[in-house]
Design a protein around this motif. Structure first.
Motif, short mmCIF file in Angstrom:
data_model
loop_
_atom_site.label_atom_id
_atom_site.label_comp_id
_atom_site.label_asym_id
_atom_site.label_seq_id
_atom_site.Cartn_x
_atom_site.Cartn_y
_atom_site.Cartn_z
N THR A 14 0.69 -11.75 -8.39
CA THR A 14 0.67 -11.43 -6.96
C THR A 14 1.34 -10.10 -6.64
OG1 THR A 14 2.64 -12.80 -6.59
CG2 THR A 14 0.47 -13.84 -6.28
N GLU A 15 1.95 -9.46 -7.63
CA GLU A 15 2.46 -8.10 -7.44
C GLU A 15 1.40 -7.08 -7.84
OE1 GLU A 15 6.33 -6.97 -8.42
OE2 GLU A 15 7.18 -8.92 -7.91
N TYR A 16 0.33 -7.54 -8.46
CA TYR A 16 -0.71 -6.67 -8.99
C TYR A 16 -2.02 -6.79 -8.23
CZ TYR A 16 -3.30 -4.35 -12.79
OH TYR A 16 -4.06 -3.48 -13.54
N LEU A 17 -2.22 -7.92 -7.56
CA LEU A 17 -3.46 -8.16 -6.80
C LEU A 17 -3.16 -8.54 -5.36
CD1 LEU A 17 -5.57 -10.31 -9.28
CD2 LEU A 17 -5.90 -7.90 -8.71
N LEU A 18 -3.93 -7.97 -4.47
CA LEU A 18 -3.87 -8.31 -3.05
C LEU A 18 -4.19 -9.80 -2.91
CD1 LEU A 18 -3.56 -6.61 -0.42
CD2 LEU A 18 -6.05 -6.60 -0.31
N HIS A 58 -1.72 -9.07 1.15
CA HIS A 58 -0.57 -8.24 0.79
C HIS A 58 -0.30 -8.29 -0.71
CE1 HIS A 58 1.02 -12.31 1.12
NE2 HIS A 58 1.98 -11.92 0.28
N LEU A 59 0.57 -7.39 -1.16
CA LEU A 59 1.13 -7.43 -2.51
C LEU A 59 2.55 -7.94 -2.40
CD1 LEU A 59 0.31 -3.95 -4.14
CD2 LEU A 59 -0.76 -6.15 -4.64
N HIS A 66 1.96 -0.50 -3.17
CA HIS A 66 2.43 -1.26 -2.01
C HIS A 66 1.22 -1.72 -1.18
CE1 HIS A 66 4.37 -1.84 1.94
NE2 HIS A 66 5.47 -2.05 1.24
N THR A 67 1.43 -2.71 -0.34
CA THR A 67 0.39 -3.19 0.57
C THR A 67 -0.15 -2.04 1.41
OG1 THR A 67 1.45 -5.36 0.66
CG2 THR A 67 -0.10 -4.83 2.43
N ASP A 68 0.71 -1.11 1.81
CA ASP A 68 0.27 0.03 2.63
C ASP A 68 -0.78 0.87 1.91
OD1 ASP A 68 1.86 -0.73 4.74
OD2 ASP A 68 3.48 0.67 4.24
N ASP A 69 -0.77 0.90 0.58
CA ASP A 69 -1.80 1.62 -0.17
C ASP A 69 -3.17 1.00 0.07
OD1 ASP A 69 0.12 3.35 -1.23
OD2 ASP A 69 0.38 2.14 -3.04
N LEU A 125 -8.08 -13.53 -2.79
CA LEU A 125 -7.70 -12.49 -3.75
C LEU A 125 -8.56 -11.26 -3.57
CD1 LEU A 125 -7.59 -14.81 -6.87
CD2 LEU A 125 -5.59 -13.70 -5.83
N GLY A 126 -7.93 -10.09 -3.57
CA GLY A 126 -8.66 -8.84 -3.59
C GLY A 126 -9.18 -8.57 -4.99
N SER A 127 -10.33 -7.93 -5.09
CA SER A 127 -10.95 -7.71 -6.39
C SER A 127 -10.50 -6.42 -7.07
CB SER A 127 -12.48 -7.69 -6.24
OG SER A 127 -12.86 -6.60 -5.40
N LEU A 128 -9.68 -5.63 -6.40
CA LEU A 128 -9.25 -4.35 -6.95
C LEU A 128 -7.73 -4.36 -7.11
CD1 LEU A 128 -10.60 -1.68 -7.73
CD2 LEU A 128 -10.19 -0.88 -5.42
N ASP A 129 -7.26 -4.01 -8.30
CA ASP A 129 -5.82 -4.10 -8.58
C ASP A 129 -5.03 -2.95 -7.94
OD1 ASP A 129 -5.12 -1.92 -10.67
OD2 ASP A 129 -6.88 -2.87 -11.55
N ALA A 130 -3.73 -3.16 -7.86
CA ALA A 130 -2.83 -2.23 -7.17
C ALA A 130 -2.82 -0.84 -7.81
CB ALA A 130 -1.41 -2.80 -7.16
N GLU A 131 -2.93 -0.77 -9.12
CA GLU A 131 -2.91 0.54 -9.78
C GLU A 131 -4.17 1.33 -9.45
OE1 GLU A 131 -2.13 -0.57 -13.85
OE2 GLU A 131 0.04 -0.34 -13.55
#
Length: 187
Positions: A153-157, A67-68, A122-125, A99-105
């Motif tokens: 943690t707001e930028y990476l899964l 999640h984010l 958002h996590t839903d994205d 950690l996810g390797s792809l950022d939220a943006e």
């Protein structure tokens, strides 16, 4: 080996670190000397052994999974300016951060190509991204007792894990704006 670009801002950087040993002042004060007078202690989380992910959904008691965070409620263009999370494994067992390797943006741009600039990633994205068949890689990093991370943690899964472990693990958490290299790196 995964490494951040030399010019990556702290808001996009994950650091695996050894935080200071807690003193008699208590956990709430541990992050104060690290350069953010407004750093916030947000508590502890205990995880049983063998948990694939560790973050509870307090509404229904199930686990959230990757999640984010959304403590700062930042829109698309400001997501990388959020506070980073400092985490310290209090033990007694090992804990992992996934950690996810792809950022939220980046995910938001793919999922909402015509409106991403007006979104709050958002996590839903991420869920929509994976459901559409896009690949997402994750890394799992072991944290022994006394080790931790500073991560956006707001930028990476992300999520914690105790999968494959036979001891519980408690983590303590803070939020703050910390510069790159504020703690000794373990990598």
């Amino acid at each position: 080996m995964l490494t951040a670009p030399a010019g990556a801002g702290a808001g996009m950087l994950v650091e695996i670190v050894r935080p200071p040993v807690p003193t008699g002042r208590g956990l709430g004060e541990l992050a104060k000397p690290l350069g953010d007078d407004h750093a916030e202690y947000i508590g502890q989380a205990l995880a049983k052994p063998g948990m694939r992910t560790t973050t509870d959904n307090y509404r229904d008691g199930r686990l959230i999974g990757l999640h984010l965070d959304n403590w700062d409620k930042l829109p698309y263009g400001r997501k990388a300016t959020g506070r980073r999370r400092l985490a310290l494994n209090l033990g007694p067992g090992d804990r992992f951060i996934i950690l996810g390797s792809l950022d939220a943006e980046a995910v938001c741009r793919v999922v909402h190509p015509d409106s991403y600039e007006r979104r709050h990633p958002h996590t839903d994205d991420y869920r929509a991204y994976v459901a559409a068949g896009h690949p997402l890689r994750c890394v799992r990093i072991r944290l022994a007792p006394g080790e931790g991370y500073v991560a956006p943690t707001e930028y990476l899964l992300h999520d914690g894990s105790t999968e494959g472990q036979d001891k519980t693990s408690a983590m303590a958490f803070w939020l703050g704006h910390w510069r790159r290299g504020i703690l000794p790196s373990l990598v």
